[in-house]
Design a protein around this motif. Structure first.
Motif, PDB file in Angstrom:
ATOM      1  N   ILE A   1      28.543  29.338  63.661  1.00 39.64           N
ATOM      2  CA  ILE A   1      28.746  28.535  62.300  1.00 39.64           C
ATOM      3  C   ILE A   1      29.625  29.355  61.352  1.00 39.64           C
ATOM      4  O   ILE A   1      29.696  30.494  61.064  1.00 39.64           O
ATOM      5  N   ALA A   2      30.073  28.481  60.359  1.00 43.17           N
ATOM      6  CA  ALA A   2      30.871  29.052  59.229  1.00 43.17           C
ATOM      7  C   ALA A   2      29.773  29.889  58.214  1.00 43.17           C
ATOM      8  O   ALA A   2      28.807  29.359  58.073  1.00 43.17           O
ATOM      9  N   VAL A   3      30.129  30.943  57.561  1.00 45.17           N
ATOM     10  CA  VAL A   3      29.544  31.574  56.543  1.00 45.17           C
ATOM     11  C   VAL A   3      30.273  31.859  55.610  1.00 45.17           C
ATOM     12  O   VAL A   3      31.414  32.356  55.593  1.00 45.17           O
ATOM     13  N   LEU A   4      29.543  31.080  54.293  1.00 41.89           N
ATOM     14  CA  LEU A   4      30.587  31.405  53.003  1.00 41.89           C
ATOM     15  C   LEU A   4      29.937  32.387  52.042  1.00 41.89           C
ATOM     16  O   LEU A   4      28.578  31.944  51.716  1.00 41.89           O
ATOM     17  N   PHE A   5      30.093  33.735  51.865  1.00 43.14           N
ATOM     18  CA  PHE A   5      29.308  34.711  51.374  1.00 43.14           C
ATOM     19  C   PHE A   5      29.856  35.307  50.038  1.00 43.14           C
ATOM     20  O   PHE A   5      30.888  35.821  50.154  1.00 43.14           O
ATOM     21  N   CYS A   6      28.924  34.691  49.226  1.00 38.73           N
ATOM     22  CA  CYS A   6      29.581  34.807  47.692  1.00 38.73           C
ATOM     23  C   CYS A   6      29.319  36.347  47.375  1.00 38.73           C
ATOM     24  O   CYS A   6      28.047  36.998  47.552  1.00 38.73           O
ATOM     25  N   SER A   7      30.145  37.023  46.769  1.00 39.46           N
ATOM     26  CA  SER A   7      29.997  38.565  46.306  1.00 39.46           C
ATOM     27  C   SER A   7      30.727  38.882  45.222  1.00 39.46           C
ATOM     28  O   SER A   7      32.071  38.275  45.165  1.00 39.46           O
ATOM     29  N   HIS A   8      30.556  39.656  44.429  1.00 40.44           N
ATOM     30  CA  HIS A   8      31.311  40.298  43.294  1.00 40.44           C
ATOM     31  C   HIS A   8      32.490  41.339  43.770  1.00 40.44           C
ATOM     32  O   HIS A   8      33.349  41.384  43.253  1.00 40.44           O
ATOM     33  N   GLU A   9      32.102  42.057  44.939  1.00 39.57           N
ATOM     34  CA  GLU A   9      32.766  42.977  45.343  1.00 39.57           C
ATOM     35  C   GLU A   9      33.156  43.108  47.037  1.00 39.57           C
ATOM     36  O   GLU A   9      32.298  42.620  47.802  1.00 39.57           O
ATOM     37  N   ILE A  10      34.307  43.442  47.200  1.00 31.94           N
ATOM     38  CA  ILE A  10      34.682  43.381  48.702  1.00 31.94           C
ATOM     39  C   ILE A  10      34.194  44.324  49.597  1.00 31.94           C
ATOM     40  O   ILE A  10      33.953  44.155  50.738  1.00 31.94           O
ATOM     41  N   ASN A  11      34.025  45.488  49.113  1.00 34.88           N
ATOM     42  CA  ASN A  11      33.973  46.852  49.885  1.00 34.88           C
ATOM     43  C   ASN A  11      32.976  46.622  50.646  1.00 34.88           C
ATOM     44  O   ASN A  11      32.861  46.856  51.958  1.00 34.88           O
ATOM     45  N   PRO A  12      31.956  46.181  50.412  1.00 39.75           N
ATOM     46  CA  PRO A  12      30.671  45.871  51.343  1.00 39.75           C
ATOM     47  C   PRO A  12      31.030  45.136  52.730  1.00 39.75           C
ATOM     48  O   PRO A  12      30.284  45.134  53.713  1.00 39.75           O
ATOM     49  N   LEU A  13      31.854  44.071  52.221  1.00 40.99           N
ATOM     50  CA  LEU A  13      32.254  43.255  53.280  1.00 40.99           C
ATOM     51  C   LEU A  13      33.244  43.312  54.249  1.00 40.99           C
ATOM     52  O   LEU A  13      33.357  42.670  55.264  1.00 40.99           O
ATOM     53  N   LEU A  14      33.978  44.408  53.982  1.00 41.48           N
ATOM     54  CA  LEU A  14      35.317  45.004  54.720  1.00 41.48           C
ATOM     55  C   LEU A  14      35.130  44.750  56.085  1.00 41.48           C
ATOM     56  O   LEU A  14      35.999  44.167  56.862  1.00 41.48           O
TER      57      LEU A  14
ATOM     58  N   ILE B   1      47.516  43.431  37.762  1.00 44.49           N
ATOM     59  CA  ILE B   1      46.401  44.046  38.445  1.00 44.49           C
ATOM     60  C   ILE B   1      47.053  45.069  39.477  1.00 44.49           C
ATOM     61  O   ILE B   1      48.147  44.803  40.173  1.00 44.49           O
ATOM     62  N   ASN B   2      46.448  46.408  39.613  1.00 42.89           N
ATOM     63  CA  ASN B   2      46.654  47.442  40.546  1.00 42.89           C
ATOM     64  C   ASN B   2      45.536  47.200  41.704  1.00 42.89           C
ATOM     65  O   ASN B   2      44.408  47.228  41.312  1.00 42.89           O
ATOM     66  N   VAL B   3      45.932  47.101  42.856  1.00 43.16           N
ATOM     67  CA  VAL B   3      44.885  47.655  43.729  1.00 43.16           C
ATOM     68  C   VAL B   3      45.265  48.803  44.529  1.00 43.16           C
ATOM     69  O   VAL B   3      46.362  49.065  45.026  1.00 43.16           O
ATOM     70  N   VAL B   4      44.389  49.557  44.595  1.00 39.82           N
ATOM     71  CA  VAL B   4      44.248  50.996  45.150  1.00 39.82           C
ATOM     72  C   VAL B   4      43.126  51.215  46.184  1.00 39.82           C
ATOM     73  O   VAL B   4      42.206  50.708  46.103  1.00 39.82           O
ATOM     74  N   ARG B   5      43.758  51.593  47.290  1.00 41.48           N
ATOM     75  CA  ARG B   5      42.997  51.884  48.454  1.00 41.48           C
ATOM     76  C   ARG B   5      42.830  53.435  48.695  1.00 41.48           C
ATOM     77  O   ARG B   5      43.948  54.164  48.723  1.00 41.48           O
ATOM     78  N   VAL B   6      41.349  53.952  48.669  1.00 42.86           N
ATOM     79  CA  VAL B   6      41.372  55.376  48.752  1.00 42.86           C
ATOM     80  C   VAL B   6      40.092  55.440  49.861  1.00 42.86           C
ATOM     81  O   VAL B   6      38.925  54.660  49.806  1.00 42.86           O
ATOM     82  N   ALA B   7      40.265  56.258  50.785  1.00 41.38           N
ATOM     83  CA  ALA B   7      39.281  56.555  51.882  1.00 41.38           C
ATOM     84  C   ALA B   7      38.445  55.156  52.270  1.00 41.38           C
ATOM     85  O   ALA B   7      37.227  55.152  52.374  1.00 41.38           O
ATOM     86  N   GLY B   8      39.344  54.387  52.852  1.00 44.68           N
ATOM     87  CA  GLY B   8      38.585  52.964  53.269  1.00 44.68           C
ATOM     88  C   GLY B   8      38.037  52.210  52.332  1.00 44.68           C
ATOM     89  O   GLY B   8      37.457  51.144  52.850  1.00 44.68           O
ATOM     90  N   ARG B   9      38.234  52.525  50.806  1.00 41.84           N
ATOM     91  CA  ARG B   9      37.544  51.467  50.023  1.00 41.84           C
ATOM     92  C   ARG B   9      38.934  51.050  49.103  1.00 41.84           C
ATOM     93  O   ARG B   9      39.767  51.336  48.968  1.00 41.84           O
ATOM     94  N   ILE B  10      38.483  49.766  48.413  1.00 46.30           N
ATOM     95  CA  ILE B  10      39.353  48.950  47.835  1.00 46.30           C
ATOM     96  C   ILE B  10      38.933  48.835  46.279  1.00 46.30           C
ATOM     97  O   ILE B  10      37.974  48.619  45.888  1.00 46.30           O
ATOM     98  N   PHE B  11      39.841  49.263  45.271  1.00 46.18           N
ATOM     99  CA  PHE B  11      39.690  49.321  44.082  1.00 46.18           C
ATOM    100  C   PHE B  11      40.606  48.468  43.328  1.00 46.18           C
ATOM    101  O   PHE B  11      41.721  48.629  43.227  1.00 46.18           O
ATOM    102  N   VAL B  12      40.160  47.363  42.450  1.00 44.29           N
ATOM    103  CA  VAL B  12      40.825  46.249  41.709  1.00 44.29           C
ATOM    104  C   VAL B  12      40.893  46.882  40.232  1.00 44.29           C
ATOM    105  O   VAL B  12      39.836  46.825  39.565  1.00 44.29           O
TER     106      VAL B  12
END
Length: 264
Positions: free
Chosen positions: A188-201, A237-248
């Protein structure tokens, strides 16, 4: 068949235009991270899918049909209420309250309703929580009970509104892994609402990012980029990727910092 389709949809709430002329589709079986800052329209979008808000323009399709209130094909988990932890009822009784609209213990649930509640608890491996009072459960355990409640009736889609709020990193991972496994097992489809992307990567197939009345959908790399988010936020907006994490980042300020308040 797509689980959700938005065709030039405009949504308003409280006299404010939240989304404007938004189009996208979500295929059945996909795990989608719904992202965006506070006020971007994430909860309003979920309410529209649930048939609680009518579009001011455009059309929405849910599992091939227009949205309707009380759609049993949708499992919905609202944002957890702090008052939930003060309730003295058991986990089983709380799940049972979603089966037939019971007020805990009255009227007496039928054997079929009890079976449905146990099935939902078994689906998330939480039968050990059935007899425990909600007030004695941790934040992660309470979230599992809420997920069990959303599985009543064998839904064809799950909508989860900020299930990671107030959870530490370990409990966040456990909830994401649980929901991801459920979505894959049931197809089934899942729509998972979150403030932050990193836990969901590691879990998401795609992200649906809302901002400034607009929406962007695609892979993490396609959507969470400087050009796309600059257009959504209406500022650089700058998107920075460090050690497998994303910072907006906007003006050297991390937009997603402080999004979650953790249990101690």
């Amino acid at each position: 068949m797509n689980a959700i389709e938005f065709d030039k949809v405009t949504l308003t709430y409280g006299g404010r235009r939240v989304l404007s002329d938004v189009s996208f589709s979500i295929p059945q079986g996909a795990f989608i991270g719904l992202l965006g800052a506070n006020g971007a329209g994430k909860t309003t979008m979920l309410r529209a899918i649930l048939g609680l808000i009518k579009p001011a323009g455009g059309a929405i399709s849910v599992l091939g049909k227009p949205p309707t209130r009380g759609n049993a094909a949708i499992g919905y988990m609202p944002q957890a209420r702090r008052a939930l932890g003060d309730v003295g009822i058991s986990g089983l009784d709380f799940v049972l309250s979603a089966v037939g609209g019971h007020r805990w213990g009255w009227p007496i649930p039928s054997s079929a309703e009890k079976e449905a509640a146990w099935k939902a608890l078994e689906a998330i491996g939480a039968t050990d929580l059935a007899r425990r009072p909600l007030g004695e459960l941790s934040g992660g355990e309470r979230q599992r009970i809420l997920i069990a409640q959303s599985l009543i009736g064998d839904p064809q889609m799950l909508l989860l509104d900020e299930p990671l709020i107030s959870l530490d990193a370990a409990h966040q991972r456990a909830i994401i892994e649980l929901v991801h496994e459920i979505g894959e097992r049931l197809g089934i489809a899942v729509l998972f609402c979150s403030h932050e992307i990193n836990p969901l990567l590691r879990a998401v197939d795609r992200v649906l990012y809302l901002g400034n009345g607009k929406a962007a959908i695609g892979s993490v790399d396609e959507v969470i980029s400087g050009p796309v988010l600059s257009k959504l936020y209406g500022t650089h907006i700058n998107v920075v990727r460090v050690a497998g994490r994303i910072f907006v980042m906007a003006d050297d300020v991390e937009l997603e910092s402080g999004a979650h308040v953790h249990d101690l």
